[in-house]
Design an enzyme around this catalytic site. Structure first.
Site, PDB file in Angstrom:
ATOM      1  N   TYR A  24      -3.053  -6.926  15.884  1.00  0.00           N
ATOM      2  CA  TYR A  24      -2.310  -5.954  15.051  1.00  0.00           C
ATOM      3  C   TYR A  24      -2.941  -4.562  15.063  1.00  0.00           C
ATOM      4  O   TYR A  24      -2.504  -3.699  14.313  1.00  0.00           O
ATOM      5  CB  TYR A  24      -2.254  -6.430  13.586  1.00  0.00           C
ATOM      6  CG  TYR A  24      -1.931  -7.882  13.404  1.00  0.00           C
ATOM      7  CD1 TYR A  24      -0.635  -8.355  13.607  1.00  0.00           C
ATOM      8  CD2 TYR A  24      -2.910  -8.791  13.023  1.00  0.00           C
ATOM      9  CE1 TYR A  24      -0.339  -9.697  13.440  1.00  0.00           C
ATOM     10  CE2 TYR A  24      -2.621 -10.133  12.854  1.00  0.00           C
ATOM     11  CZ  TYR A  24      -1.334 -10.575  13.069  1.00  0.00           C
ATOM     12  OH  TYR A  24      -1.044 -11.898  12.913  1.00  0.00           O
ATOM     13  N   CYS A  59     -12.521 -11.765  28.170  1.00  0.00           N
ATOM     14  CA  CYS A  59     -12.076 -10.972  29.317  1.00  0.00           C
ATOM     15  C   CYS A  59     -10.679 -10.402  29.103  1.00  0.00           C
ATOM     16  O   CYS A  59      -9.712 -10.818  29.749  1.00  0.00           O
ATOM     17  CB  CYS A  59     -12.137 -11.816  30.573  1.00  0.00           C
ATOM     18  SG  CYS A  59     -13.835 -12.160  30.977  1.00  0.00           S
TER      19      CYS A  59
HETATM   20  N1  LLP Z   1       4.279 -17.496   2.325  1.00  0.00           N
HETATM   21  C1  LLP Z   1       4.844 -17.471   3.553  1.00  0.00           C
HETATM   22  C2  LLP Z   1       6.130 -18.145   3.734  1.00  0.00           C
HETATM   23  C3  LLP Z   1       4.191 -16.801   4.603  1.00  0.00           C
HETATM   24  O1  LLP Z   1       4.765 -16.766   5.800  1.00  0.00           O
HETATM   25  C4  LLP Z   1       2.951 -16.169   4.373  1.00  0.00           C
HETATM   26  C5  LLP Z   1       2.249 -15.485   5.453  1.00  0.00           C
HETATM   27  C6  LLP Z   1       2.386 -16.253   3.091  1.00  0.00           C
HETATM   28  C7  LLP Z   1       3.092 -16.915   2.082  1.00  0.00           C
HETATM   29  C8  LLP Z   1       1.057 -15.652   2.733  1.00  0.00           C
HETATM   30  O2  LLP Z   1       1.073 -14.275   2.858  1.00  0.00           O
HETATM   31  P1  LLP Z   1      -0.183 -13.404   2.364  1.00  0.00           P
HETATM   32  O3  LLP Z   1      -0.255 -13.514   0.854  1.00  0.00           O
HETATM   33  O4  LLP Z   1      -1.392 -13.980   2.992  1.00  0.00           O
HETATM   34  O5  LLP Z   1       0.119 -12.038   2.830  1.00  0.00           O
HETATM   35  N2  LLP Z   1      -1.865 -13.153  10.614  1.00  0.00           N
HETATM   36  C9  LLP Z   1      -1.397 -11.998   9.870  1.00  0.00           C
HETATM   37  C10 LLP Z   1      -0.686 -12.393   8.606  1.00  0.00           C
HETATM   38  C11 LLP Z   1       0.465 -13.344   8.847  1.00  0.00           C
HETATM   39  C12 LLP Z   1       1.133 -13.775   7.569  1.00  0.00           C
HETATM   40  C13 LLP Z   1       2.031 -14.918   7.814  1.00  0.00           C
HETATM   41  N3  LLP Z   1       2.684 -15.421   6.657  1.00  0.00           N
HETATM   42  C14 LLP Z   1      -2.589 -11.074   9.596  1.00  0.00           C
HETATM   43  O6  LLP Z   1      -3.705 -11.386   9.986  1.00  0.00           O
HETATM   44  O7  LLP Z   1      -2.397 -10.011   9.018  1.00  0.00           O
END
Ligand code: LLP
Length: 431
Positions: free
Chosen positions: A338, A365
């Site tokens: 990101y 790599c």
């Molecule tokens: N609920 C659902 C249905 C979700 O898809 C997600 C995150 C959450 C809750 C939790 O969201 P949070 O509170 O953590 O923002 N890998 C990415 C973030 C992907 C989020 C995916 N879904 C990053 O590192 O920023």
């Protein structure tokens, strides 16, 4: 306070003592003498404080019987989950693996919500057998499949429709989920049609509605809109829903200038409370018992963890300097995927304020295996550096790419000190 400006610390557990960096009272220098780098280290105290603040502010805002379902995808470490389970946390899961992990950690089925667009039959079966609180359904075909599996098992599936509210969340486009072009959720018209189709409901019961419009939200305008759309749909249902699930997404400060921009949990809770009051509760003569469910991940665990790496060597190519560290994008993908910013903090506070422009890169790599390009002290081989706010979507997104091992995960348990909470595949075992 020159040093403070040099290394402002976004992670509350980090502090310099005698020019050496500590995390929740533990010397990172000492930790790296006894544990192979790179490693993640989490702090129980910050984790617990974050969870309690989240739940406490929900209650303070008058939200009814709140259920906080921690999003396992942000950090599924079993020991961390056990701590959260003891505080009453539920789980937001998106796979059978996460379901098993949540149960192993002591989170009961009745506190688990199951989201995701690609649920498969064995996962649905397991979820029915374990009695999950809800299937957050994301397509009509999924609804049909759940009903069929429930019939076969002679169970009744608890269904929640995940609403796609068609709003534009202000965040990185890869992590926005609440608009029509995104694969997530169902639009209102399709939900209403499905409710009126008897064949879907022979072994299923509609118990709630959910919405999740994206992650790392610093601006809550779209959240406010989505909550209202959720409430309006909720009050139009044939039966009063048992719960309304407002998802996760609350942002955190990854850099010092974001600290002021970061919405307070209390502000967020008031927004949710007001939105649901106006769009939902106020429309009933007798206030319904409908509870509010949350699915936070990042806000609970991001600043409760750091990633510690060792500098392997420097390389200067003409006007470009590379600081090569022993952690890679396979351990921590956020910057590579990101372009995410994480603070990079030296463990030994440099004596001089001299900084150089450098690319901080890992051993993978790929040119995208770069944690940052910025002004940092001139590190040398053997120096330790910390990647801040790495508790969420750090280890959980990691891989064995380039056939590397997986880093250790450590936990600081207050006075009890430090404990290895995952040594699934330390690097040294592969060598
Ligand atoms: N609920 C659902 C249905 C979700 O898809 C997600 C995150 C959450 C809750 C939790 O969201 P949070 O509170 O953590 O923002 N890998 C990415 C973030 C992907 C989020 C995916 N879904 C990053 O590192 O920023």
């Amino acid at each position: 306070m020159a040093t403070k400006r040099n290394f402002p610390l976004t992670t509350p557990g980090l502090a310099y003592e005698k020019n050496s960096l500590y995390f929740e009272g533990i010397s990172l220098e000492k930790l790296a003498q006894t544990h192979p780098t790179p490693f993640y280290v989490y702090g129980q105290s910050t984790l617990m404080a974050n969870f309690q603040e989240f739940l406490g502010e929900a209650q303070m805002a008058g939200l009814q019987n709140p259920l906080v379902c921690f999003a396992l995808k942000s950090n599924p470490n079993k020991e961390l989950l056990k701590l959260l389970a003891n505080e009453g946390s539920g789980a937001d899961i998106v796979s059978g693996g996460e379901l098993k992990r949540a149960l192993e950690a002591g989170i009961p089925g009745e506190r688990i919500v199951f989201s995701g667009v690609g649920k498969i039959e064995p996962e649905i079966e397991l979820a029915l057998l374990k009695g999950v609180y809800s299937f957050n359904v994301e397509s009509i075909e999924e609804l049909e499949l759940i009903n069929t599996v429930a019939k076969r098992l002679n169970k009744t599936a608890r269904i929640c429709f995940r609403l796609n509210p068609i709003v534009k969340a202000k965040t990185h486009k890869f992590i926005a989920t609440g608009n029509k072009t995104h694969k997530f959720g169902l639009i209102q018209g399709d939900i209403k049609k499905a409710i009126k189709t008897p064949k879907f409901w022979t072994h299923s019961k509609l118990v709630g509605l959910s919405v999740h419009i994206g992650s790392q939200l610093m601006d809550l305008k779209a959240t406010g809109k989505a909550v209202k759309i959720l409430g309006e749909l909720g009050r139009s249902l044939p039966e009063t829903p048992e719960f309304l699930d407002v998802g996760g997404g609350l942002g955190v400060a990854y850099s010092p200038d974001e600290i002021k921009k970061r919405p307070e949990i209390s502000t967020y809770m008031q927004l949710v409370a007001r939105g649901l009051e106006e769009s939902f509760y106020a429309h009933y003569k007798q206030r319904p018992k409908t509870r509010v469910v949350f699915e936070p991940g990042r806000r609970i665990v991001a600043n409760a963890g750091v990633f510690v790496m060792k500098v392997l060597r420097q390389k200067v190519s003409d006007d470009q300097r590379f600081t090569i560290v022993d952690g890679g994008m396979n351990d921590m993908m956020r910057p590579a995927v990101y372009g995410a910013h994480h603070e990079i903090v030296p463990v030994k506070k440099p004596a001089s304020s001299k900084k150089v422009d450098t690319h901080v890169v890992g051993p993978i790599c790929e040119s995208t295996d770069c944690f940052a390009q910025r002004q940092l002290p001139p590190f040398k081989s053997g120096d330790l550096v910390v990647l801040s706010d790495a508790g969420a979507y750090g280890y959980s997104m990691g891989s064995n790419y380039n056939l590397r091992g997986r880093p250790l995960e450590l936990l600081v348990e207050g006075d009890k000190g430090i404990r290895v909470v995952n040594k699934a595949q330390p690097y040294e075992d592969l060598l």
